[in-house]
Scaffold this motif. Structure first.
Motif, PDB file in Angstrom:
ATOM      1  N   ALA B 255     114.014  15.818  70.618  1.00 46.18           N
ATOM      2  CA  ALA B 255     114.211  17.142  71.227  1.00 46.18           C
ATOM      3  C   ALA B 255     112.971  17.560  72.016  1.00 46.18           C
ATOM      4  N   ASN B 256     111.797  17.201  71.523  1.00 45.21           N
ATOM      5  CA  ASN B 256     110.572  17.479  72.282  1.00 45.21           C
ATOM      6  C   ASN B 256     110.548  16.677  73.579  1.00 45.21           C
ATOM      7  N   MET B 257     110.933  15.400  73.482  1.00 48.21           N
ATOM      8  CA  MET B 257     110.926  14.544  74.678  1.00 48.21           C
ATOM      9  C   MET B 257     111.951  15.030  75.712  1.00 48.21           C
ATOM     10  N   ASP B 258     113.071  15.589  75.213  1.00 52.16           N
ATOM     11  CA  ASP B 258     114.110  16.113  76.117  1.00 52.16           C
ATOM     12  C   ASP B 258     113.520  17.161  77.078  1.00 52.16           C
ATOM     13  N   LEU B 259     112.514  17.893  76.605  1.00 56.69           N
ATOM     14  CA  LEU B 259     111.942  18.972  77.425  1.00 56.69           C
ATOM     15  C   LEU B 259     111.135  18.433  78.597  1.00 56.69           C
ATOM     16  N   LEU B 260     110.781  17.138  78.541  1.00 58.05           N
ATOM     17  CA  LEU B 260     109.885  16.580  79.554  1.00 58.05           C
ATOM     18  C   LEU B 260     110.627  16.076  80.783  1.00 58.05           C
ATOM     19  N   LEU B 261     111.957  16.048  80.721  1.00 59.57           N
ATOM     20  CA  LEU B 261     112.717  15.628  81.904  1.00 59.57           C
ATOM     21  C   LEU B 261     112.441  16.599  83.054  1.00 59.57           C
ATOM     22  N   ASP B 262     112.605  16.106  84.278  1.00 60.15           N
ATOM     23  CA  ASP B 262     112.368  16.975  85.438  1.00 60.15           C
ATOM     24  C   ASP B 262     113.279  18.194  85.390  1.00 60.15           C
ATOM     25  N   GLN B 263     114.531  18.008  85.019  1.00 65.02           N
ATOM     26  CA  GLN B 263     115.487  19.108  84.884  1.00 65.02           C
ATOM     27  C   GLN B 263     116.028  19.112  83.465  1.00 65.02           C
ATOM     28  N   PRO B 264     115.281  19.600  82.504  1.00 70.91           N
ATOM     29  CA  PRO B 264     115.767  19.532  81.127  1.00 70.91           C
ATOM     30  C   PRO B 264     116.995  20.418  80.926  1.00 70.91           C
ATOM     31  N   GLU B 265     117.821  19.994  79.972  1.00 68.02           N
ATOM     32  CA  GLU B 265     119.039  20.775  79.705  1.00 68.02           C
ATOM     33  C   GLU B 265     118.681  22.153  79.144  1.00 68.02           C
ATOM     34  N   LEU B 266     117.621  22.185  78.349  1.00 69.41           N
ATOM     35  CA  LEU B 266     117.160  23.453  77.794  1.00 69.41           C
ATOM     36  C   LEU B 266     116.058  23.977  78.700  1.00 69.41           C
ATOM     37  N   ASP B 267     116.370  25.042  79.452  1.00 63.58           N
ATOM     38  CA  ASP B 267     115.412  25.562  80.426  1.00 63.58           C
ATOM     39  C   ASP B 267     114.557  26.655  79.790  1.00 63.58           C
ATOM     40  N   LEU B 268     113.305  26.353  79.528  1.00 62.60           N
ATOM     41  CA  LEU B 268     112.413  27.344  78.904  1.00 62.60           C
ATOM     42  C   LEU B 268     111.857  28.325  79.925  1.00 62.60           C
ATOM     43  N   TYR B 269     112.090  28.053  81.216  1.00 63.83           N
ATOM     44  CA  TYR B 269     111.453  28.848  82.262  1.00 63.83           C
ATOM     45  C   TYR B 269     112.358  29.961  82.797  1.00 63.83           C
ATOM     46  N   GLU B 270     113.547  30.100  82.222  1.00 64.60           N
ATOM     47  CA  GLU B 270     114.488  31.114  82.683  1.00 64.60           C
ATOM     48  C   GLU B 270     113.905  32.513  82.446  1.00 64.60           C
ATOM     49  N   ARG B 271     113.704  33.281  83.523  1.00 66.61           N
ATOM     50  CA  ARG B 271     113.001  34.566  83.395  1.00 66.61           C
ATOM     51  C   ARG B 271     113.813  35.604  82.637  1.00 66.61           C
ATOM     52  N   ASP B 272     115.144  35.508  82.729  1.00 69.57           N
ATOM     53  CA  ASP B 272     115.980  36.513  82.083  1.00 69.57           C
ATOM     54  C   ASP B 272     116.304  36.177  80.623  1.00 69.57           C
ATOM     55  N   TRP B 273     115.857  35.048  80.166  1.00 69.64           N
ATOM     56  CA  TRP B 273     116.157  34.682  78.780  1.00 69.64           C
ATOM     57  C   TRP B 273     114.936  33.992  78.200  1.00 69.64           C
ATOM     58  N   LYS B 274     113.852  34.765  78.112  1.00 67.79           N
ATOM     59  CA  LYS B 274     112.613  34.179  77.612  1.00 67.79           C
ATOM     60  C   LYS B 274     112.741  33.878  76.134  1.00 67.79           C
ATOM     61  N   ILE B 275     112.074  32.826  75.720  1.00 73.76           N
ATOM     62  CA  ILE B 275     111.966  32.554  74.293  1.00 73.76           C
ATOM     63  C   ILE B 275     110.615  33.107  73.859  1.00 73.76           C
ATOM     64  N   TYR B 276     110.664  34.089  72.964  1.00 76.28           N
ATOM     65  CA  TYR B 276     109.453  34.755  72.509  1.00 76.28           C
ATOM     66  C   TYR B 276     108.867  34.014  71.319  1.00 76.28           C
ATOM     67  N   SER B 277     107.582  34.149  71.141  1.00 74.09           N
ATOM     68  CA  SER B 277     106.957  33.593  69.946  1.00 74.09           C
ATOM     69  C   SER B 277     105.651  34.329  69.715  1.00 74.09           C
ATOM     70  N   VAL B 278     105.013  34.027  68.601  1.00 73.32           N
ATOM     71  CA  VAL B 278     103.746  34.677  68.311  1.00 73.32           C
ATOM     72  C   VAL B 278     102.689  34.041  69.204  1.00 73.32           C
ATOM     73  N   ASN B 279     101.919  34.875  69.901  1.00 70.77           N
ATOM     74  CA  ASN B 279     100.946  34.339  70.844  1.00 70.77           C
ATOM     75  C   ASN B 279      99.624  34.022  70.152  1.00 70.77           C
ATOM     76  N   PRO B 280      99.131  32.808  70.333  1.00 72.61           N
ATOM     77  CA  PRO B 280      97.894  32.436  69.650  1.00 72.61           C
ATOM     78  C   PRO B 280      96.642  32.966  70.338  1.00 72.61           C
ATOM     79  N   ASN B 281      96.791  33.631  71.476  1.00 71.25           N
ATOM     80  CA  ASN B 281      95.656  34.195  72.205  1.00 71.25           C
ATOM     81  C   ASN B 281      94.563  33.192  72.501  1.00 71.25           C
ATOM     82  N   GLN B 282      94.907  32.172  73.207  1.00 73.58           N
ATOM     83  CA  GLN B 282      93.955  31.158  73.613  1.00 73.58           C
ATOM     84  C   GLN B 282      93.767  31.269  75.119  1.00 73.58           C
ATOM     85  N   PRO B 283      92.603  30.852  75.619  1.00 74.50           N
ATOM     86  CA  PRO B 283      92.387  30.917  77.073  1.00 74.50           C
ATOM     87  C   PRO B 283      93.226  29.885  77.817  1.00 74.50           C
ATOM     88  N   VAL B 284      93.155  29.935  79.119  1.00 79.86           N
ATOM     89  CA  VAL B 284      93.890  28.973  79.928  1.00 79.86           C
ATOM     90  C   VAL B 284      93.410  27.561  79.621  1.00 79.86           C
TER      91      VAL B 284
END
Lengths: 372, 412
Positions: B255-284
């Motif tokens: 499932a992790n490798m699936d995300l690495l495809l150029d056009q993955p089936e699971l789009d994490l970049y969709e602006r209207d359906w963000k996946i939220y999580s706890v932010n670790p507050n790390q720099p760039v």
């Protein structure tokens, strides 16, 4: 430092940040990929244990208000104390004048009076460093000072031709002279626009200035009172940058590409906090070629990125080149385009086949939402 | 309390035994995924994005990390004056108390929680799956058909039907029969573990099921068959997007490798359906000169001096000079020294790999993944074969050591 009130002054709107401050104040200028300039001072204050912080704002404060919001990201969302935004007050009799920082402080005297803190740590919004202010308070107590000013020794080779507040210190660290000058500096010691004192003394100085029609806290309140008060310097030995022009913005942004500065600035006395945007991790495609760069989350990289800083959600398409550049949030660089020695504000789109080139010592600045 | 139309009950007590050492100290929903998330982030984000703001999270196994992770739900926008998120571990009553004995029993034990909101519908969810779904559309579907129960289903390959609960439906998506992990399936529509019930009906059935000493108190095994016997209106809601149960090391890696495809089936970049999580507050993240990063997902706070290919890196990972990371998943704050080779490995949080180590073997597909649990140190020049699982308890057998407790941030 629960007994210290933090004041961040973001009222100086005469800085030379050109298009970057056309729609926002200095405090809200993006910096370091995912941050705004104010994040550093704000995080330093909360990391040092300051619980009550007031931010004095000027016109164009929407961007800053949106960024700091309730203060939750800095743990300032609190029933007691917390974050207070102090907007400019437009009084009828002040409309024509060119207000100095003293006027803004004076207009918010009631906030100062009401706060239960005894001491005040005041900083301009445009300085970038990672500092533990408890050491400043320690210096204040050890020296039995009335006022402590933070400074950094800047060697002649690091100097630029901007006006800075240089200090002349005696052997005991007491400040004997201060001058805001371009060329003739009193010593390598340059004030970092941060001071610590008793709140009552601060209010007294502001009152005195108002009574005499003075407007400039540093020149009128401090320099003229060097004999009256014991003003000491506290040397900050680490990295510190003052962002007051495109030149300093660009140069100090690029400083972050040195790993030792990156580590110091983001980790030394605690993390730097900022508004969370829930962006996914950076995605590198097969054709990505990235070196010596900083990338914020949400970026999508298929092209070449070299010696650059990319903000959140930037897309670099295959065949595009970004070199020695700062690209802010959601910038898009399309196929066959080159961006070199440039600062791209938020939401800039560079359509295919464009060549944007500035010079290393005079970067090209592209305004927000431009489509090229 | 204020009435809510729909309350979600999120089952997050799963142990995830097939994830081996990765769930030694974590419930399955808390397992990290995708360089940034924990599995439960997907379900919680779906709730917030669907406008369902009253969520009970039922925890049981290893709840410590999960409980502190969820907190008051602010990271998912679920800290509300009305409703919000409530963590519901098993508790003790005047007549004693006991663990959640099954999925249905877990909801049964929290009938009072649901009753506070007097809802029309209850959405039963599982915190074990990775998918993006708008539950409000599911709810509309349920209402339009005046259903008693609606079950979200997904088409699975016929050869895998024996792993799932299979729904046999008619042409109008009415469910006629339920087969739990059938040898000979009649259909390939698998239950996704997402149910909408009319609360009045579910409440009654849960109480009846509780009386039945033979029952396993499980939604799939007991509640649904019981309702089918009673000839209730049960509909299947066909879902046609990405959905994955990451129950095993292999499927987690895949499932992790699936995300690495150029056009993955699971789009994490969709602006209207963000996946939220706890932010670790790390720099760039910092990609050094001479580093090489392709086909990868890399999170904030990482410092890359070596080469990273086909890999997923969580926040704060350091990859030293001349080191190579291929086809691997490295979780938060793992530090890789210089001249290290890492192939097809899942590494837990805060592992350290010292210089000149070789971990795992290159290969095809998900067989023979090497796993290092959290806080393992591979000392200078260690060679770790492929397909082994190393945690801080058995690490000495492989010549590794457990990580000290010192704060490593300072000495990066």
């Amino acid at each position: 430092m629960r007994d210290v009130l933090g004041i961040i002054n973001d009222t100086d709107i005469r800085q030379k940040l050109k298009d970057l401050t056309r729609v926002r104040s200095t405090a809200a200028v993006p910096f370091g990929g995912r941050y705004r300039i104010i994040d550093f001072v704000l995080s330093n204050m909360t990391n040092s244990g300051i619980k009550n912080i007031g931010i004095l704002t000027q016109s164009y404060n929407r961007s800053l208000l949106d960024h700091v919001d309730s203060g939750r990201e800095w743990d300032l969302l609190s029933k007691r104390d917390g974050l207070f935004v102090l907007p400019p007050i437009f009084r009828y009799d002040q409309f024509t004048g060119n207000l100095g920082d003293v006027d803004h402080y004076y207009n918010h005297m009631d906030y100062l009076t009401r706060s239960r803190q005894q001491y005040i740590l005041i900083s301009n919004s445009n300085v970038i460093y990672n500092m533990d202010y408890r050491e400043v308070q320690q210096c204040y107590e050890e020296k039995k000072a009335d006022i402590v000013i933070v400074y950094k020794n800047i060697q002649p080779e690091e100097q630029n031709n901007h006006r800075v507040l240089s200090l002349l210190l005696d052997n005991n660290g007491q400040i004997r002279d201060m001058a805001a000058s371009k060329e003739n500096r009193l010593s390598p010691a340059v004030a970092m626009e941060t001071a610590f004192m008793k709140k009552s003394l601060f209010m007294e100085i502001v009152d005195d200035c108002i009574a005499r029609g003075y407007r400039d806290f540093t020149k009128d309140g401090l320099i003229k009172n060097l004999d009256k008060y014991n003003i000491f310097g506290y040397e900050h030995k680490g990295f510190a940058a003052k962002i007051d022009s495109i030149d300093t913005y660009y140069r100090h942004s690029m400083d972050l590409l040195k790993p030792e500065i990156w580590k110091e600035l983001f980790f030394k006395h605690g993390n730097i906090f900022t508004k969370v945007k829930d962006e996914p991790p950076v995605k590198y495609l097969a054709s990505a070629d990235v070196s010596n760069s900083l990338l914020a989350n949400g970026c999508h990289i298929a092209g070449t990125v070299e010696n650059s800083i990319l903000g959140r959600g930037v897309t670099v398409h295959a065949g595009a080149v970004v070199r020695n550049a700062i690209v802010m949030q959601k910038g898009q660089i399309h196929r066959g385009s080159t961006v070199e020695n440039a600062i791209l504000d938020k939401d800039v789109v560079v359509t295919p086949g464009k060549q944007l080139r500035g010079e290393r010592d005079y970067p090209l600045v592209i305004e927000k939402q431009a489509v090229i | 309390m204020t009435k809510q139309e729909c309350v979600a009950m999120l089952l997050a007590g799963g142990q995830g035994t097939r994830l081996g050492i990765l769930t030694r100290k974590l419930a399955k929903p808390a397992v990290p995924f995708g360089g940034k998330y924990r599995i439960i982030d997907f379900t919680l984000s779906n709730c917030a994005n669907s406008g369902i703001y009253t969520v009970g999270v039922l925890t049981q196994y290893q709840p410590l990390i999960l409980n502190s992770y969820i907190g008051i739900g602010s990271h998912w926008d679920l800290d509300k004056k009305r409703g919000g998120v409530t963590v519901l571990p098993p508790y003790v009553r005047h007549d004693g108390g006991h663990w959640y004995l099954g999925t249905a029993n877990a909801v049964y034990q929290n009938i009072e929680f649901v009753d506070q909101y007097d809802p029309e519908y209850v959405l039963v969810l599982s915190g074990d799956h990775i998918y993006k779904m708008d539950y409000s559309i599911l709810l509309d579907y349920h209402k339009e058909r005046e259903a008693d129960v609606t079950i979200a289903v997904i088409e699975v390959p016929w050869e895998e039907t024996h792993r799932f609960g299979i729904m046999n439906t008619d042409k109008d998506n009415v469910i006629l029969e339920f087969q739990e992990k059938p040898k000979e399936a009649k259909n390939n529509l698998a239950s996704m573990g997402v149910y909408v019930f009319n609360w009045k009906l579910l409440r009654k059935v849960l109480i009846e099921d509780e009386m039945n000493k033979e029952s396993d108190h499980d939604f799939g095994k007991n509640i649904i068959p019981m309702l089918l016997d009673e000839k209730k209106r049960i509909f299947a809601y066909p879902f046609r997007h990405y959905w994955k149960d990451v129950g095993t090391i292999e499927s987690l890696w895949q499932a992790n490798m699936d995300l690495l495809l150029d056009q993955p089936e699971l789009d994490l970049y969709e602006r209207d359906w963000k996946i939220y999580s706890v932010n670790p507050n790390q720099p760039v993240q910092f990609i050094a000169k001479g580093a090489h990063v392709t086909h990868s997902l890399i999170n904030e706070g990482c410092q890359i001096y070596g080469s990273v290919k086909n890999s997923v890196l969580f926040p704060g990972v350091v990859v030293g000079k001349n080191s190579v990371v291929n086809d691997s998943v490295l979780m938060s704050d793992t530090v890789i020294g210089e001249n290290v080779t890492i192939e097809r490995t899942i590494m837990g949080e805060e592992c350290t790999v010292e210089d000149n180590c070789v971990i795992g073997q290159p290969g095809e597909g998900p067989e023979g993944i090497t796993v290092l649990g959290e806080n393992v140190v591979a000392t200078q020049g260690k060679v770790i074969p492929s397909g082994v699982e190393i945690n801080i308890e058995n690490c000495h057998e492989f010549g590794c050591a457990p990580n000290g407790l010192k704060d490593r941030k300072g000495d990066l």
